[in-house]
Design an enzyme around this catalytic site. Structure first.
Site, PDB file in Angstrom:
ATOM      1  N   GLY A   1       0.816  -1.211   0.000  1.00  0.00           N
ATOM      2  CA  GLY A   1       0.000   0.000   0.000  1.00  0.00           C
ATOM      3  C   GLY A   1       0.845   1.254   0.000  1.00  0.00           C
ATOM      4  O   GLY A   1       1.909   1.309   0.616  1.00  0.00           O
TER       5      GLY A   1
ATOM      6  N   ARG B   1       1.082  -5.148  -5.186  1.00  0.00           N
ATOM      7  CA  ARG B   1       1.361  -6.362  -4.433  1.00  0.00           C
ATOM      8  C   ARG B   1       1.673  -7.468  -5.428  1.00  0.00           C
ATOM      9  O   ARG B   1       1.119  -7.495  -6.519  1.00  0.00           O
ATOM     10  CB  ARG B   1       0.176  -6.726  -3.541  1.00  0.00           C
ATOM     11  CG  ARG B   1      -0.003  -5.722  -2.394  1.00  0.00           C
ATOM     12  CD  ARG B   1      -1.174  -6.076  -1.483  1.00  0.00           C
ATOM     13  NE  ARG B   1      -1.180  -5.223  -0.299  1.00  0.00           N
ATOM     14  CZ  ARG B   1      -1.741  -4.031  -0.225  1.00  0.00           C
ATOM     15  NH1 ARG B   1      -2.342  -3.540  -1.290  1.00  0.00           N
ATOM     16  NH2 ARG B   1      -1.705  -3.333   0.884  1.00  0.00           N
TER      17      ARG B   1
ATOM     18  N   ASP C   1       5.176  -4.921   6.115  1.00  0.00           N
ATOM     19  CA  ASP C   1       5.715  -6.223   6.505  1.00  0.00           C
ATOM     20  C   ASP C   1       5.724  -7.231   5.367  1.00  0.00           C
ATOM     21  O   ASP C   1       6.645  -8.046   5.247  1.00  0.00           O
ATOM     22  CB  ASP C   1       4.977  -6.782   7.729  1.00  0.00           C
ATOM     23  CG  ASP C   1       3.470  -6.812   7.546  1.00  0.00           C
ATOM     24  OD1 ASP C   1       2.977  -6.484   6.456  1.00  0.00           O
ATOM     25  OD2 ASP C   1       2.774  -7.178   8.523  1.00  0.00           O
TER      26      ASP C   1
ATOM     27  N   THR D   1       4.090   2.642   5.998  1.00  0.00           N
ATOM     28  CA  THR D   1       2.696   2.201   6.074  1.00  0.00           C
ATOM     29  C   THR D   1       1.948   3.116   7.016  1.00  0.00           C
ATOM     30  O   THR D   1       2.443   3.431   8.104  1.00  0.00           O
ATOM     31  CB  THR D   1       2.585   0.743   6.557  1.00  0.00           C
ATOM     32  OG1 THR D   1       1.225   0.472   6.916  1.00  0.00           O
ATOM     33  CG2 THR D   1       3.482   0.451   7.746  1.00  0.00           C
TER      34      THR D   1
ATOM     35  N   ASP E   1      -0.441   2.443   8.788  1.00  0.00           N
ATOM     36  CA  ASP E   1      -0.961   1.711   9.946  1.00  0.00           C
ATOM     37  C   ASP E   1      -0.029   1.762  11.155  1.00  0.00           C
ATOM     38  O   ASP E   1      -0.451   1.464  12.274  1.00  0.00           O
ATOM     39  CB  ASP E   1      -1.202   0.239   9.580  1.00  0.00           C
ATOM     40  CG  ASP E   1      -2.133   0.089   8.382  1.00  0.00           C
ATOM     41  OD1 ASP E   1      -3.039   0.928   8.236  1.00  0.00           O
ATOM     42  OD2 ASP E   1      -1.949  -0.862   7.600  1.00  0.00           O
TER      43      ASP E   1
ATOM     44  N   ASP F   1       2.203  -0.333  12.006  1.00  0.00           N
ATOM     45  CA  ASP F   1       2.092  -1.653  12.629  1.00  0.00           C
ATOM     46  C   ASP F   1       3.352  -2.505  12.474  1.00  0.00           C
ATOM     47  O   ASP F   1       3.299  -3.733  12.618  1.00  0.00           O
ATOM     48  CB  ASP F   1       0.892  -2.415  12.056  1.00  0.00           C
ATOM     49  CG  ASP F   1       0.967  -2.611  10.538  1.00  0.00           C
ATOM     50  OD1 ASP F   1       1.898  -2.057   9.906  1.00  0.00           O
ATOM     51  OD2 ASP F   1       0.103  -3.314   9.993  1.00  0.00           O
TER      52      ASP F   1
ATOM     53  N   ARG G   1      -5.820  -1.418   9.413  1.00  0.00           N
ATOM     54  CA  ARG G   1      -5.787  -2.870   9.281  1.00  0.00           C
ATOM     55  C   ARG G   1      -6.147  -3.500  10.622  1.00  0.00           C
ATOM     56  O   ARG G   1      -7.257  -3.304  11.090  1.00  0.00           O
ATOM     57  CB  ARG G   1      -4.435  -3.342   8.743  1.00  0.00           C
ATOM     58  CG  ARG G   1      -4.495  -4.734   8.121  1.00  0.00           C
ATOM     59  CD  ARG G   1      -3.298  -5.056   7.268  1.00  0.00           C
ATOM     60  NE  ARG G   1      -2.037  -4.932   7.958  1.00  0.00           N
ATOM     61  CZ  ARG G   1      -0.887  -5.393   7.485  1.00  0.00           C
ATOM     62  NH1 ARG G   1      -0.850  -5.999   6.318  1.00  0.00           N
ATOM     63  NH2 ARG G   1       0.227  -5.232   8.160  1.00  0.00           N
TER      64      ARG G   1
END
Length: 349
Positions: free
Chosen positions: A40, A101, A132, A155, A157, A159, A201
């Site tokens: 992303g 992706r 990741d 990202t 997120d 995360d 996410r």
């Protein structure tokens, strides 16, 4: 003159020796590197591309960009990058190299095609900007195909466990905050409850930060699950204090915003509306923090490759740049700021 040397598993003393020899010009490490963005998109990716390119050029390296992530590496979609190629991109969202992706890169055949492209193009090291999933591809390329890779976490997120901060996170939070502020104007005008779903996410970092920044009546995340009855009770209790409009922030993947809004309206009689902010949070001009963090990480990534290091991912810990073995980094677990959540629940009603 020593021949080209890639450092995979060596002691700290030997790494220090190699770093010293690099500075003395006694070890030939990198002459040409590639850079790609994968997964992303995130605001600040362009700033990272710019930093990688200009740092490498300053060190006398040649730089190429790989288009559309690992897909481009498999199919040989390569462009040359120079000083002017990356001019006037630091302020832009998205990624000038495009992103995608790539399921094929999860398998041996895809990795081998990626290696073949690197050998054909003379790419001796690769900077992978992404999340990741992107780092798993970078680790496999480093370990099984011996193409040195360094990952930069980008990202929204936030995360990635080994780093306190990922590129794009600050911009995404500010975008969400701005959108929620606008929704509040409408909610206040109509005495409504606005249920807003933000991205993240499986991580609630965007939700808890934007929730506290916007004074949300309640925040719902995967890390701090709350029965809907408690959310409704909180709204009812707040209503008795004289408040007539409400914001509920929901983290992506943890409840359906429309269903939550319908249930709130049915149980409280307060007109409720659901809004899913979606991919607007990925776009827009990156903030100062994202531009600076991306520039620092991009510069450091080139330095790691110059030192012959491979299979590394960069991060921030206590405000300082660090790097970890990618496989090790992927096993770490990201912590959620429960104290910040408790503060939000204490002051927002």
């Amino acid at each position: 003159m020593w021949k080209k040397l890639y450092i995979y598993k060596v002691g700290k003393k030997f790494q220090s020796l190699i770093a010293h020899l690099c500075k003395k010009g006694m070890v030939d490490i990198m002459r040409k590197i590639g850079v790609l963005t994968s997964g992303g998109d995130a605001p600040g990716m362009n700033a990272a591309i710019r930093a990688v390119t200009r740092t490498a050029l300053a060190k006398g390296m040649t730089v190429v960009g790989v288009l559309k992530g690992f897909n481009g590496l498999i199919h040989g979609d390569i462009i040359d990058l120079d000083v002017r190629s990356v001019s006037d991109i630091i302020q832009k969202g998205g990624t000038m190299l495009y992103t995608a992706r790539c399921n094929e890169f999860r398998f041996k055949e895809g990795l081998q095609k990626g290696k073949e492209t690197c050998l054909k193009e003379g790419i001796e090291g690769l900077v992978v900007i992404g999340g990741d999933g992107s780092f798993r591809g970078a680790a496999d390329l480093s370990i099984t195909q011996r193409i040195p890779c360094v990952g930069i976490p980008a990202t929204i997120d936030n995360d990635i466990a080994m780093t306190e901060y990922t590129i794009g996170y600050d911009t995404a939070m500010n975008t969400a905050m701005s959108m929620i502020d606008k929704l509040r104007d409408t909610a206040q005008s109509h005495d409504r409850c606005s249920v807003v779903e933000v991205m993240g996410r499986h991580a609630g970092h965007i939700a808890v930060n934007t929730g506290i920044a916007c004074g949300a009546t309640h925040i719902i995340t995967e890390e701090m699950p709350t029965p809907l009855e408690e959310v409704i009770e909180r709204i009812q209790n707040t209503h008795t204090t004289g408040k007539h409009h409400f914001i509920v922030v929901v983290s992506e993947g943890h409840g359906d915003a429309k269903e939550i809004a319908n249930e709130i309206e049915a149980k409280t009689g307060i007109e409720s509306r659901a809004t899913v902010l979606g991919h607007v949070q990925r776009g827009g001009y990156p903030t100062v923090r994202d531009r600076v963090a991306a520039s620092q990480m991009g510069h450091y990534a080139v330095e790691l490759l110059e030192q012959g290091k491979a299979n590394r991912v960069i991060g921030f810990q206590k405000g300082k740049l660090v790097d970890y073995n990618i496989k090790t980094a992927l096993t770490m677990k990201k912590t959620f700021d429960e104290e910040l959540y408790r503060i939000a629940m204490t002051i927002s009603f």
